[in-house]
Design a protein around this motif. Structure first.
Motif, PDB file in Angstrom:
ATOM      1  N   ALA A  83     -57.121  60.186   3.159  1.00 49.27           N
ATOM      2  CA  ALA A  83     -57.777  59.512   2.027  1.00 49.27           C
ATOM      3  C   ALA A  83     -59.133  58.953   2.419  1.00 49.27           C
ATOM      4  CB  ALA A  83     -56.887  58.396   1.502  1.00 49.27           C
ATOM      5  N   PRO A  86     -61.818  54.236  -1.618  1.00 47.98           N
ATOM      6  CA  PRO A  86     -61.120  53.998  -2.884  1.00 47.98           C
ATOM      7  C   PRO A  86     -61.890  54.591  -4.063  1.00 47.98           C
ATOM      8  CG  PRO A  86     -61.096  52.005  -1.571  1.00 47.98           C
ATOM      9  CD  PRO A  86     -61.985  52.995  -0.859  1.00 47.98           C
ATOM     10  N   GLY A  87     -61.139  55.244  -4.942  1.00 49.90           N
ATOM     11  CA  GLY A  87     -61.737  55.881  -6.108  1.00 49.90           C
ATOM     12  C   GLY A  87     -62.010  57.356  -5.909  1.00 49.90           C
ATOM     13  N   SER A  88     -61.994  57.821  -4.666  1.00 56.10           N
ATOM     14  CA  SER A  88     -62.245  59.247  -4.417  1.00 56.10           C
ATOM     15  C   SER A  88     -61.014  60.057  -4.821  1.00 56.10           C
ATOM     16  CB  SER A  88     -62.563  59.482  -2.939  1.00 56.10           C
ATOM     17  OG  SER A  88     -61.414  59.221  -2.155  1.00 56.10           O
ATOM     18  N   GLU A  89     -61.197  61.370  -4.917  1.00 62.69           N
ATOM     19  CA  GLU A  89     -60.095  62.244  -5.311  1.00 62.69           C
ATOM     20  C   GLU A  89     -58.959  62.193  -4.283  1.00 62.69           C
ATOM     21  OE1 GLU A  89     -59.334  66.915  -6.314  1.00 62.69           O
ATOM     22  OE2 GLU A  89     -61.276  66.056  -6.831  1.00 62.69           O
ATOM     23  N   TRP A  91     -58.203  59.757  -2.279  1.00 65.35           N
ATOM     24  CA  TRP A  91     -57.584  58.429  -2.375  1.00 65.35           C
ATOM     25  C   TRP A  91     -56.636  58.384  -3.579  1.00 65.35           C
ATOM     26  CZ3 TRP A  91     -57.722  54.482  -6.044  1.00 65.35           C
ATOM     27  CH2 TRP A  91     -57.257  53.237  -5.616  1.00 65.35           C
ATOM     28  N   THR A  92     -57.072  58.971  -4.712  1.00 71.30           N
ATOM     29  CA  THR A  92     -56.243  59.011  -5.920  1.00 71.30           C
ATOM     30  C   THR A  92     -54.986  59.840  -5.681  1.00 71.30           C
ATOM     31  OG1 THR A  92     -58.223  58.792  -7.288  1.00 71.30           O
ATOM     32  CG2 THR A  92     -56.241  59.610  -8.375  1.00 71.30           C
ATOM     33  N   GLN A  93     -55.133  60.964  -4.990  1.00 66.12           N
ATOM     34  CA  GLN A  93     -53.983  61.804  -4.681  1.00 66.12           C
ATOM     35  C   GLN A  93     -53.000  61.039  -3.781  1.00 66.12           C
ATOM     36  OE1 GLN A  93     -54.785  65.278  -2.311  1.00 66.12           O
ATOM     37  NE2 GLN A  93     -52.841  66.256  -2.861  1.00 66.12           N
ATOM     38  N   GLN A  95     -52.634  57.800  -3.636  1.00 68.19           N
ATOM     39  CA  GLN A  95     -52.024  56.767  -4.479  1.00 68.19           C
ATOM     40  C   GLN A  95     -50.886  57.340  -5.321  1.00 68.19           C
ATOM     41  OE1 GLN A  95     -52.185  53.625  -4.697  1.00 68.19           O
ATOM     42  NE2 GLN A  95     -54.131  52.953  -3.892  1.00 68.19           N
ATOM     43  N   GLN A  96     -51.096  58.529  -5.875  1.00 69.69           N
ATOM     44  CA  GLN A  96     -50.062  59.162  -6.677  1.00 69.69           C
ATOM     45  C   GLN A  96     -48.820  59.492  -5.835  1.00 69.69           C
ATOM     46  OE1 GLN A  96     -52.235  62.468  -8.320  1.00 69.69           O
ATOM     47  NE2 GLN A  96     -52.968  61.268 -10.085  1.00 69.69           N
ATOM     48  N   ASP A 164     -54.621  48.650  -0.809  1.00 72.44           N
ATOM     49  CA  ASP A 164     -53.975  48.013  -1.978  1.00 72.44           C
ATOM     50  C   ASP A 164     -53.713  46.558  -1.728  1.00 72.44           C
ATOM     51  OD1 ASP A 164     -53.988  50.275  -3.440  1.00 72.44           O
ATOM     52  OD2 ASP A 164     -51.864  50.729  -3.258  1.00 72.44           O
TER      53      ASP A 164
END
Length: 164
Positions: A83, A86-89, A91-93, A95-96, A164
């Motif tokens: 990751a 924060p906010g990058s693709e 990082w989002t993946q 988080q999911q 987080d």
């Protein structure tokens, strides 16, 4: 004059019904119970229903959650490692995947909570919990509790790495 008090006593005695409803001073069976000892029936008789099936079902539910957790664990750890900010693709993946991992952990946590409530609910409903059932619940709770603690620690560590 001397006869008057005697007649009054005889008259009062005639008014009594004969049977008195007063508490008995004899031995009562409840006095044989030692309040320092736990109340219960002890171990179940052969063929008597126990909580084994309920404990096994809760443990199976926890193990199902653990299997789902382990299936997602490797990908989630790898995604968190890759990751970016924060906010990058990436990082989002991550988080999911972390959310899915936490959902799998919830199955184990809910099974653990249900194990904790099992004996309490049975006692509150007027039922008995044998010493064998109590031991089985405690052993299953320790096992699933350790599993839940490991899963929670990993999720906390991964969430911390993501910021987080």
């Amino acid at each position: 004059m001397r006869i008057l008090p005697l007649l009054l006593l005889l008259a009062l005695g005639a008014c009594a019904s004969g049977e008195v409803d007063a508490p008995k001073l004899g031995y009562r069976s409840a006095e044989a119970i030692d309040p320092r000892l736990p109340v219960g029936r002890g171990d179940p008789a052969p063929g008597e229903l126990t909580m084994d099936s309920e404990i096994a079902a809760l443990k199976a539910r926890a193990m199902q959650g653990a299997a789902q957790f382990e299936a997602l664990e490797g990908d989630t750890v790898a995604a968190v490692g890759r990751a970016a900010a924060p906010g990058s693709e990436s990082w989002t993946q991550a988080q999911q995947l972390l959310s899915r991992l936490d959902a799998a952990r919830r199955m184990t946590a809910l099974a653990l909570a249900d194990m904790d409530a099992l004996a309490t609910d049975r006692m509150a409903g007027g039922g008995w919990v044998s010493s064998a059932d109590r031991s089985a619940i405690e052993a299953a709770t320790r096992e699933v509790g350790a599993l839940n603690a490991r899963q929670s620690a990993l999720i906390d560590r991964l969430a911390g790495a993501l910021g987080d």
